[in-house]
Write a protein that holds these residues in place. Sequence first.
Motif, PDB file in Angstrom:
ATOM      1  N   THR A  19       0.846  -1.183   0.000  1.00  0.00           N
ATOM      2  CA  THR A  19       0.000   0.000   0.000  1.00  0.00           C
ATOM      3  C   THR A  19       0.890   1.244   0.000  1.00  0.00           C
ATOM      4  O   THR A  19       2.083   1.183   0.348  1.00  0.00           O
ATOM      5  CB  THR A  19      -0.913   0.049   1.237  1.00  0.00           C
ATOM      6  OG1 THR A  19      -0.122   0.255   2.418  1.00  0.00           O
ATOM      7  CG2 THR A  19      -1.720  -1.233   1.372  1.00  0.00           C
ATOM      8  N   VAL A  20       0.312   2.382  -0.380  1.00  0.00           N
ATOM      9  CA  VAL A  20       1.085   3.625  -0.409  1.00  0.00           C
ATOM     10  C   VAL A  20       1.523   4.004   0.997  1.00  0.00           C
ATOM     11  O   VAL A  20       2.696   4.316   1.238  1.00  0.00           O
ATOM     12  CB  VAL A  20       0.261   4.760  -1.051  1.00  0.00           C
ATOM     13  CG1 VAL A  20       1.115   6.028  -1.137  1.00  0.00           C
ATOM     14  CG2 VAL A  20      -0.238   4.371  -2.436  1.00  0.00           C
ATOM     15  N   GLN A  21       0.597   3.978   1.953  1.00  0.00           N
ATOM     16  CA  GLN A  21       0.949   4.316   3.330  1.00  0.00           C
ATOM     17  C   GLN A  21       2.024   3.380   3.858  1.00  0.00           C
ATOM     18  O   GLN A  21       2.978   3.822   4.517  1.00  0.00           O
ATOM     19  CB  GLN A  21      -0.289   4.251   4.216  1.00  0.00           C
ATOM     20  CG  GLN A  21      -0.020   4.636   5.657  1.00  0.00           C
ATOM     21  CD  GLN A  21      -1.238   4.507   6.554  1.00  0.00           C
ATOM     22  OE1 GLN A  21      -2.200   3.829   6.212  1.00  0.00           O
ATOM     23  NE2 GLN A  21      -1.213   5.171   7.696  1.00  0.00           N
ATOM     24  N   GLY A  22       1.893   2.107   3.585  1.00  0.00           N
ATOM     25  CA  GLY A  22       2.872   1.142   4.070  1.00  0.00           C
ATOM     26  C   GLY A  22       4.261   1.399   3.532  1.00  0.00           C
ATOM     27  O   GLY A  22       5.263   1.331   4.274  1.00  0.00           O
ATOM     28  N   GLU A  23       4.362   1.735   2.226  1.00  0.00           N
ATOM     29  CA  GLU A  23       5.674   1.999   1.627  1.00  0.00           C
ATOM     30  C   GLU A  23       6.306   3.258   2.217  1.00  0.00           C
ATOM     31  O   GLU A  23       7.504   3.285   2.523  1.00  0.00           O
ATOM     32  CB  GLU A  23       5.526   2.159   0.111  1.00  0.00           C
ATOM     33  CG  GLU A  23       5.244   0.872  -0.637  1.00  0.00           C
ATOM     34  CD  GLU A  23       6.452  -0.046  -0.704  1.00  0.00           C
ATOM     35  OE1 GLU A  23       7.600   0.441  -0.628  1.00  0.00           O
ATOM     36  OE2 GLU A  23       6.255  -1.272  -0.831  1.00  0.00           O
ATOM     37  N   ILE A  24       5.515   4.308   2.377  1.00  0.00           N
ATOM     38  CA  ILE A  24       6.079   5.564   2.873  1.00  0.00           C
ATOM     39  C   ILE A  24       6.466   5.435   4.343  1.00  0.00           C
ATOM     40  O   ILE A  24       7.541   5.897   4.762  1.00  0.00           O
ATOM     41  CB  ILE A  24       5.097   6.726   2.674  1.00  0.00           C
ATOM     42  CG1 ILE A  24       4.800   6.927   1.184  1.00  0.00           C
ATOM     43  CG2 ILE A  24       5.676   8.023   3.252  1.00  0.00           C
ATOM     44  CD1 ILE A  24       3.743   7.967   0.900  1.00  0.00           C
ATOM     45  N   GLU A  25       5.621   4.794   5.140  1.00  0.00           N
ATOM     46  CA  GLU A  25       5.954   4.642   6.560  1.00  0.00           C
ATOM     47  C   GLU A  25       7.182   3.756   6.752  1.00  0.00           C
ATOM     48  O   GLU A  25       7.997   4.003   7.638  1.00  0.00           O
ATOM     49  CB  GLU A  25       4.748   4.096   7.314  1.00  0.00           C
ATOM     50  CG  GLU A  25       3.634   5.138   7.469  1.00  0.00           C
ATOM     51  CD  GLU A  25       2.455   4.634   8.274  1.00  0.00           C
ATOM     52  OE1 GLU A  25       2.456   3.435   8.641  1.00  0.00           O
ATOM     53  OE2 GLU A  25       1.526   5.426   8.525  1.00  0.00           O
TER      54      GLU A  25
END
Length: 296
Positions: A19-25
């Motif tokens: 997910t986008v959030q998962g990659e950025i975090e």
Amino acid sequence: MGYDGGAFFGWARQPDMRTVQGEIERALHMVARVGDADPDEPLRLTVAGRTDTGVHALHQVCHLDIGEEALGRCVGHMNVPGPEALKRRLQRMLPRDIAIHDVTIAPDGFDARFSALERTYVYRVADRASLVDPRMRGFVLHVDADLDVDAMNEAAALTLGLHDFGSFATPNPGGTTIRDVKTAYWRRVLASPLIGDAMAMGESYRTPAAESGLLCFTIVADAFAHNMVRSLVGGCIQVGMGKRTVDWFAGKMATPLREGSTGPIAPQGLTLEHVAYPPDDMLAARAQAIRAKRTL
């Protein structure tokens, strides 16, 4: 930030899914050298709009709380302020389908989600009147039909104002499907050259702009419920193909009941284009007001 949503299972962090959030975090914890399970520095993002699987964003906005010490670790040997150092390190660390446009210190009272005044989404379609460009298949939906744009705009106009979009959306737990739509319309992008006439320099063929001839649905609202935009697009396209009538669409708006004919269309044509915020001195008040449950 922007991202190509084609290879993501949406924005929101999910176990064992990209997910986008998962990659950025994940990247945030690495560049700030903070453990992912550290209770004192969780580094969790709050986003303006949680996009679904396959949906893109051009100008997404999010915020996080990060301590001075963790931000200082991002600077390292760079002679730049902490936010600039964090931006540079994230740009290098993140995969190519995510782009960080900027990192700044948020004003007092800012909340990426609740302070927002409105969001703008655009859905792009290539119908029989469009030139189908296979290079853009990742963010344009191909519809093999002649679409009646006037009828689609009649349907879109019915969405303007404060309505319960229960026929076209599902609520979050404890929430509603009541939303205030400020703008909603279909327009075909004019066929135009990439370079203006003043720069033509006598060439016999003028390279068209990439979106020339596409049919685009633009919708602006205070917020959007789950699957709302894609379902409205699907309903409008059914009207444009002659499979449904404007009266049918009006009936779905009048009676907010979800059923099989108003499900979401494919995600690849949808992009979150813009998020608007009030002046800095009104951010906290806006966040407080929008947390109230909407009613008609």
